[in-house]
Design a protein around this motif. Structure first.
Motif, PDB file in Angstrom:
ATOM      1  N   ARG A 138       0.812  -1.214   0.000  1.00  0.00           N
ATOM      2  CA  ARG A 138       0.000   0.000   0.000  1.00  0.00           C
ATOM      3  C   ARG A 138       0.839   1.254   0.000  1.00  0.00           C
ATOM      4  O   ARG A 138       0.666   2.136  -0.816  1.00  0.00           O
ATOM      5  CB  ARG A 138      -0.941   0.001   1.202  1.00  0.00           C
ATOM      6  CG  ARG A 138      -2.253  -0.703   0.892  1.00  0.00           C
ATOM      7  CD  ARG A 138      -3.063  -0.851   2.141  1.00  0.00           C
ATOM      8  NE  ARG A 138      -3.491   0.472   2.604  1.00  0.00           N
ATOM      9  CZ  ARG A 138      -4.688   0.957   2.363  1.00  0.00           C
ATOM     10  NH1 ARG A 138      -5.550   0.275   1.679  1.00  0.00           N
ATOM     11  NH2 ARG A 138      -5.031   2.137   2.811  1.00  0.00           N
ATOM     12  N   SER A 139       1.749   1.320   0.890  1.00  0.00           N
ATOM     13  CA  SER A 139       2.563   2.523   0.934  1.00  0.00           C
ATOM     14  C   SER A 139       3.676   2.326   1.941  1.00  0.00           C
ATOM     15  O   SER A 139       3.503   1.665   2.971  1.00  0.00           O
ATOM     16  CB  SER A 139       1.700   3.706   1.341  1.00  0.00           C
ATOM     17  OG  SER A 139       2.497   4.633   2.039  1.00  0.00           O
TER      18      SER A 139
ATOM     19  N   LEU B 169       5.140   5.005   3.111  1.00  0.00           N
ATOM     20  CA  LEU B 169       5.221   6.319   3.732  1.00  0.00           C
ATOM     21  C   LEU B 169       5.183   6.195   5.256  1.00  0.00           C
ATOM     22  O   LEU B 169       4.366   5.480   5.802  1.00  0.00           O
ATOM     23  CB  LEU B 169       4.023   7.142   3.268  1.00  0.00           C
ATOM     24  CG  LEU B 169       4.292   8.534   2.698  1.00  0.00           C
ATOM     25  CD1 LEU B 169       5.349   8.448   1.614  1.00  0.00           C
ATOM     26  CD2 LEU B 169       3.010   9.096   2.136  1.00  0.00           C
ATOM     27  N   SER B 170       6.058   6.906   5.910  1.00  0.00           N
ATOM     28  CA  SER B 170       6.033   6.819   7.369  1.00  0.00           C
ATOM     29  C   SER B 170       4.929   7.715   7.917  1.00  0.00           C
ATOM     30  O   SER B 170       4.425   8.601   7.236  1.00  0.00           O
ATOM     31  CB  SER B 170       7.378   7.223   7.950  1.00  0.00           C
ATOM     32  OG  SER B 170       7.351   8.583   8.306  1.00  0.00           O
ATOM     33  N   ASN B 171       4.552   7.476   9.145  1.00  0.00           N
ATOM     34  CA  ASN B 171       3.417   8.178   9.719  1.00  0.00           C
ATOM     35  C   ASN B 171       3.782   9.435  10.489  1.00  0.00           C
ATOM     36  O   ASN B 171       2.892  10.149  10.938  1.00  0.00           O
ATOM     37  CB  ASN B 171       2.648   7.232  10.665  1.00  0.00           C
ATOM     38  CG  ASN B 171       1.649   6.390   9.893  1.00  0.00           C
ATOM     39  OD1 ASN B 171       1.276   6.740   8.770  1.00  0.00           O
ATOM     40  ND2 ASN B 171       1.243   5.286  10.477  1.00  0.00           N
TER      41      ASN B 171
ATOM     42  N   PRO C  99       4.734  12.399   9.696  1.00  0.00           N
ATOM     43  CA  PRO C  99       4.134  13.694   9.316  1.00  0.00           C
ATOM     44  C   PRO C  99       2.693  13.811   9.812  1.00  0.00           C
ATOM     45  O   PRO C  99       2.228  14.910  10.114  1.00  0.00           O
ATOM     46  CB  PRO C  99       4.175  13.671   7.791  1.00  0.00           C
ATOM     47  CG  PRO C  99       5.196  12.678   7.426  1.00  0.00           C
ATOM     48  CD  PRO C  99       5.158  11.637   8.503  1.00  0.00           C
ATOM     49  N   LEU C 100       1.990  12.683   9.922  1.00  0.00           N
ATOM     50  CA  LEU C 100       0.605  12.723  10.404  1.00  0.00           C
ATOM     51  C   LEU C 100       0.564  13.197  11.852  1.00  0.00           C
ATOM     52  O   LEU C 100      -0.257  14.037  12.228  1.00  0.00           O
ATOM     53  CB  LEU C 100      -0.048  11.347  10.276  1.00  0.00           C
ATOM     54  CG  LEU C 100      -0.176  10.775   8.852  1.00  0.00           C
ATOM     55  CD1 LEU C 100      -0.848   9.420   8.875  1.00  0.00           C
ATOM     56  CD2 LEU C 100      -0.962  11.732   7.965  1.00  0.00           C
ATOM     57  N   HIS C 101       1.472  12.659  12.665  1.00  0.00           N
ATOM     58  CA  HIS C 101       1.543  13.104  14.063  1.00  0.00           C
ATOM     59  C   HIS C 101       1.884  14.586  14.138  1.00  0.00           C
ATOM     60  O   HIS C 101       1.326  15.336  14.935  1.00  0.00           O
ATOM     61  CB  HIS C 101       2.595  12.296  14.829  1.00  0.00           C
ATOM     62  CG  HIS C 101       2.226  10.859  14.996  1.00  0.00           C
ATOM     63  ND1 HIS C 101       1.281  10.439  15.894  1.00  0.00           N
ATOM     64  CD2 HIS C 101       2.672   9.741  14.354  1.00  0.00           C
ATOM     65  CE1 HIS C 101       1.169   9.114  15.812  1.00  0.00           C
ATOM     66  NE2 HIS C 101       1.988   8.682  14.874  1.00  0.00           N
TER      67      HIS C 101
ATOM     68  N   LEU D  92       1.263  16.888  11.917  1.00  0.00           N
ATOM     69  CA  LEU D  92       0.114  17.702  11.514  1.00  0.00           C
ATOM     70  C   LEU D  92      -0.882  17.851  12.670  1.00  0.00           C
ATOM     71  O   LEU D  92      -1.541  18.872  12.805  1.00  0.00           O
ATOM     72  CB  LEU D  92      -0.586  17.076  10.302  1.00  0.00           C
ATOM     73  CG  LEU D  92       0.102  17.250   8.956  1.00  0.00           C
ATOM     74  CD1 LEU D  92      -0.593  16.423   7.884  1.00  0.00           C
ATOM     75  CD2 LEU D  92       0.131  18.718   8.545  1.00  0.00           C
TER      76      LEU D  92
ATOM     77  N   ILE E   4      -5.296  20.737   8.632  1.00  0.00           N
ATOM     78  CA  ILE E   4      -4.195  19.846   9.005  1.00  0.00           C
ATOM     79  C   ILE E   4      -4.619  18.839  10.074  1.00  0.00           C
ATOM     80  O   ILE E   4      -3.959  17.841  10.277  1.00  0.00           O
ATOM     81  CB  ILE E   4      -2.940  20.632   9.474  1.00  0.00           C
ATOM     82  CG1 ILE E   4      -3.232  21.451  10.724  1.00  0.00           C
ATOM     83  CG2 ILE E   4      -2.409  21.517   8.362  1.00  0.00           C
ATOM     84  CD1 ILE E   4      -1.994  22.101  11.302  1.00  0.00           C
TER      85      ILE E   4
ATOM     86  N   PRO F 110      -5.012  13.948   8.792  1.00  0.00           N
ATOM     87  CA  PRO F 110      -4.542  12.688   9.411  1.00  0.00           C
ATOM     88  C   PRO F 110      -5.693  11.841   9.944  1.00  0.00           C
ATOM     89  O   PRO F 110      -5.654  10.613   9.846  1.00  0.00           O
ATOM     90  CB  PRO F 110      -3.664  13.160  10.581  1.00  0.00           C
ATOM     91  CG  PRO F 110      -3.391  14.590  10.336  1.00  0.00           C
ATOM     92  CD  PRO F 110      -4.493  15.129   9.511  1.00  0.00           C
TER      93      PRO F 110
ATOM     94  N   ARG G 104      -3.958   1.951   8.644  1.00  0.00           N
ATOM     95  CA  ARG G 104      -2.743   2.613   8.190  1.00  0.00           C
ATOM     96  C   ARG G 104      -2.185   3.516   9.302  1.00  0.00           C
ATOM     97  O   ARG G 104      -0.981   3.605   9.501  1.00  0.00           O
ATOM     98  CB  ARG G 104      -3.025   3.472   6.966  1.00  0.00           C
ATOM     99  CG  ARG G 104      -2.037   4.629   6.844  1.00  0.00           C
ATOM    100  CD  ARG G 104      -2.160   5.386   5.572  1.00  0.00           C
ATOM    101  NE  ARG G 104      -1.655   4.628   4.445  1.00  0.00           N
ATOM    102  CZ  ARG G 104      -2.087   4.793   3.207  1.00  0.00           C
ATOM    103  NH1 ARG G 104      -3.065   5.630   2.969  1.00  0.00           N
ATOM    104  NH2 ARG G 104      -1.564   4.113   2.232  1.00  0.00           N
ATOM    105  N   PHE G 105      -3.085   4.167  10.013  1.00  0.00           N
ATOM    106  CA  PHE G 105      -2.665   5.136  11.031  1.00  0.00           C
ATOM    107  C   PHE G 105      -3.232   4.661  12.363  1.00  0.00           C
ATOM    108  O   PHE G 105      -4.334   5.015  12.757  1.00  0.00           O
ATOM    109  CB  PHE G 105      -3.197   6.515  10.650  1.00  0.00           C
ATOM    110  CG  PHE G 105      -2.784   7.620  11.572  1.00  0.00           C
ATOM    111  CD1 PHE G 105      -1.497   7.676  12.092  1.00  0.00           C
ATOM    112  CD2 PHE G 105      -3.669   8.627  11.906  1.00  0.00           C
ATOM    113  CE1 PHE G 105      -1.116   8.706  12.931  1.00  0.00           C
ATOM    114  CE2 PHE G 105      -3.306   9.668  12.741  1.00  0.00           C
ATOM    115  CZ  PHE G 105      -2.025   9.700  13.261  1.00  0.00           C
TER     116      PHE G 105
ATOM    117  N   TYR H 257      -6.424   9.660  18.898  1.00  0.00           N
ATOM    118  CA  TYR H 257      -6.605  11.080  18.572  1.00  0.00           C
ATOM    119  C   TYR H 257      -8.090  11.433  18.468  1.00  0.00           C
ATOM    120  O   TYR H 257      -8.536  12.464  18.944  1.00  0.00           O
ATOM    121  CB  TYR H 257      -5.911  11.414  17.252  1.00  0.00           C
ATOM    122  CG  TYR H 257      -4.414  11.569  17.353  1.00  0.00           C
ATOM    123  CD1 TYR H 257      -3.854  12.622  18.067  1.00  0.00           C
ATOM    124  CD2 TYR H 257      -3.554  10.679  16.716  1.00  0.00           C
ATOM    125  CE1 TYR H 257      -2.485  12.776  18.147  1.00  0.00           C
ATOM    126  CE2 TYR H 257      -2.186  10.827  16.793  1.00  0.00           C
ATOM    127  CZ  TYR H 257      -1.656  11.872  17.509  1.00  0.00           C
ATOM    128  OH  TYR H 257      -0.302  12.026  17.594  1.00  0.00           O
TER     129      TYR H 257
ATOM    130  N   GLU I 130      -3.547   7.130  -3.430  1.00  0.00           N
ATOM    131  CA  GLU I 130      -2.589   6.063  -3.718  1.00  0.00           C
ATOM    132  C   GLU I 130      -1.681   6.468  -4.879  1.00  0.00           C
ATOM    133  O   GLU I 130      -0.468   6.320  -4.813  1.00  0.00           O
ATOM    134  CB  GLU I 130      -3.348   4.769  -4.092  1.00  0.00           C
ATOM    135  CG  GLU I 130      -4.162   4.158  -2.971  1.00  0.00           C
ATOM    136  CD  GLU I 130      -3.289   3.652  -1.828  1.00  0.00           C
ATOM    137  OE1 GLU I 130      -2.105   3.349  -2.082  1.00  0.00           O
ATOM    138  OE2 GLU I 130      -3.791   3.582  -0.688  1.00  0.00           O
TER     139      GLU I 130
END
Lengths: 298, 293
Positions: free
Chosen positions: A3-4, A6-8, A10-12, A14, B94, B98, B105-106, B112, B172
């Motif tokens: 799927r990806s 990408l590390s997470n 940047p989400l944290h 943001l 922002i 997320p 995924r997250f 949160y 994606e």
């Protein structure tokens, strides 16, 4: 496919600003509830003030105003909740019968205009038009030989003025929601009913009302969480000491006690009492809304 | 659908009349105030004005627009709307991005989400908030009107639901092409959600324009009040202690009632000007959060 990668982080990152702001200005005040158990002195702060256990709670329970304020709050908000369902529902059913599209749109446009105006503006307008000497409402009533009524200064009138002016501000908004639900009803149901010879009234009873039952129950349920919110902004802009007996509610009382008379501890204690009951009510209603209408906000 | 029976036609006319009257009733008070604000003091004080000005004049508006405190408070409001809307919108974006990710995924999304939800369910109340604003040293500054409500959780929920309904493939594809989270958010999500952002933006402007209570309690001196707080003290509390002697003298010449009406109308004017746009995006706004997967 992977799927990806990408590390997470940047989400944290943001989320960080919102988390900090909510920690300070929402969770901070929650921590500040300790004031309810203190003889709070602002200079000593949350941690330095003396702890006095439940003394503040004992004090507020001994106040003679408490019963009246609780009653006013619940009485006013229950009337608002009922009127807030009945009026918009009726208006949306009537609007739904209008075939002239431009007229229908015109009515919709006018009825939800007050929704966007603040209670300062609407309060100013109400004080003017309801004035016993120069107000246009009393001038109109005078045409029928009715003596001037001091709507905002008499306890027998004040709660009902609150309910009616609240409808004035908000019914248009709810009407639009119901109307949106009405247009979502499958038109072929009506066609079939007409074929079977159902009258317009029967169509409303057997098709329209069942079609919007879910949304009505949902909105009603969610509004039950607000039983202790009788409308601070509205009451604050319309009331005066003459009508404290019938119009003083929890929030206005807490404001006067806490920020005007600087009785921080007792005011926070009343606020806490209200927040806890509201939490229980809101959680219950959200749970019910989810269970019966599959409604969830996330 | 045509109604041929006589009772039905009677009902149609009666219904249209009733709804027309109701709609008129909703706006007549505003029209009345407008008429009073343009009338002479004598006519207003005698209570003669209905829905059309008597002895048309603009003295009240001249007085209001030349009064220092009114203009000062208007500037504070403009400052607040400018900064406040920018801060609210940026934080909404922002924060919603997320949270719109799947929890597989997250993983921490759920934590949160609850962190945000709790702030809707429970609050500390007005007194502790007052103390926190004081402790953080922003009392009396413009930030006292912006920071406590800087994260509009309801708008975050609206926008994250909107984001979740965007096609997953777009995101994606962006990731495969080497885009990071930031560029995905600002170059793909933002352009695709412009209608949603317009709705939220308009409502944010209205909220900041209309807010008055925070100004009343967080701004120490009346010359730092935003417009709605200033109007609250003048129109509702009838507190004239902050007016200059000159102002008070002029006010005695013009009627108190016409001046108040002019102030009420000016306080509502920007909302009335925005109303056509509000209306356009309004229904979109209501249905925005309602579509769930």
């Amino acid at each position: 496919m992977k799927r990806s990668t990408l590390s997470n982080w940047p989400l944290h990152l943001l989320l960080l600003p919102a988390v900090i702001l909510l920690l300070v200005y929402c969770y901070g005040p929650m921590f500040g509830i300790v004031i309810a158990f203190q003889k709070f002195i602002p200079a000593k702060g949350f941690l330095g003030s003396d702890w006095i256990g439940f003394d503040n709670f004992r004090y507020i329970l001994s106040l003679s105003d408490m019963r009246e304020i609780m009653w006013n709050t619940v009485y006013i908000s229950v009337m608002k909740i009922i009127a807030g369902v009945v009026v918009p529902l009726t208006v949306s059913l009537l609007l739904n019968e209008i075939r002239h599209r431009l007229f229908k749109r015109g009515v919709q446009t006018l009825i939800y205009l007050p929704h966007f105006l603040s209670w300062v503006i609407l309060g100013g307008i109400l004080v003017d038009i309801l004035s016993p000497s120069t107000g246009i409402v009393n001038a109109f009533l005078g045409l029928f030989g009715i003596n001037p009524v001091y709507f905002l200064g008499e306890n027998s009138w004040f709660p009902y003025v609150l309910v009616i002016s609240d409808i004035w501000k908000e019914f248009g908004f709810s009407t639009i929601i119901y109307l949106a639900a009405l247009t979502g009803i499958n038109p072929s149901l009506y066609e079939a009913a007409v074929m079977d010879g159902a009258s317009r009234i029967k169509q409303i009873w057997h098709i329209t009302l069942p079609g919007i039952r879910t949304i009505v129950v949902l909105l009603m349920t969610l509004s039950l969480g607000n039983v202790l919110n009788a409308g601070f902004e509205q009451v604050f802009n319309l009331y005066s000491p003459q009508v404290y007996d019938s119009g003083d509610i929890i929030d206005t009382y807490v404001y006067r006690m806490g920020l005007i008379s600087a009785q921080y501890g007792p005011a926070t204690a009343i606020g806490l009492f209200k927040s806890v009951i509201s939490l229980v009510l809101i959680s219950t209603t959200y749970y019910l809304a989810y269970k019966f209408a599959k409604y969830r906000i996330f | 659908m045509h109604y041929t029976t006589r009772p039905m036609r009677v009902f149609q006319w009666f219904n249209a009349f009733l709804l027309g009257l109701l709609a008129l009733l909703c706006v007549l008070p505003i029209i009345h105030i407008l008429a009073v604000s343009f009338s002479s003091s004598a006519a207003a004080t005698a209570g003669l004005v209905r829905f059309w000005p008597i002895d048309f004049n603009v003295k009240s508006y001249e007085f209001v627009l030349s009064s220092g405190l009114f203009l000062k408070s208007l500037l504070v409001t403009l400052e607040r709307v400018g900064i406040g809307v920018a801060v609210n919108m940026l934080l909404t974006l922002i924060t919603a991005y997320p949270l719109s990710k799947d929890s597989e995924r997250f993983k921490q999304r759920t934590i949160y989400t609850w962190f945000m939800l709790v702030t809707i369910l429970f609050s500390g109340g007005i007194v502790p908030l007052f103390m926190i604003v004081r402790e953080t040293g922003i009392m009396g500054s413009i930030w006292a009107l912006i920071l406590p409500g800087a994260v509009p959780v309801f708008n975050v929920i609206l926008l994250l639901n909107f984001f979740r309904n965007l096609p997953k493939e777009l995101e994606e594809a962006a990731f495969i092409d080497g885009a990071g989270h930031m560029s995905t958010l600002f170059r793909i999500f933002v352009p695709l959600s412009l209608p949603a952002l317009a709705t939220i933006g308009l409502l944010t402007v209205v909220n900041h324009w209309n807010a008055w209570f925070d100004g009343l309690i967080f701004m120490n001196s009346p010359d730092r009040y935003p417009l709605q707080s200033y109007l609250q003290t003048i129109i509702i509390q009838r507190d004239y202690s902050n007016m200059t002697e000159q102002d008070l003298k002029t006010m005695q010449l013009i009627s108190d009632r016409t001046i108040k009406s002019a102030q009420i109308f000016l306080g509502a004017l920007p909302i009335l000007l925005l109303y056509p746009f509000l209306q356009k995006y309004f229904v979109t706004g209501i249905t925005l959060g309602s579509v769930k997967e």
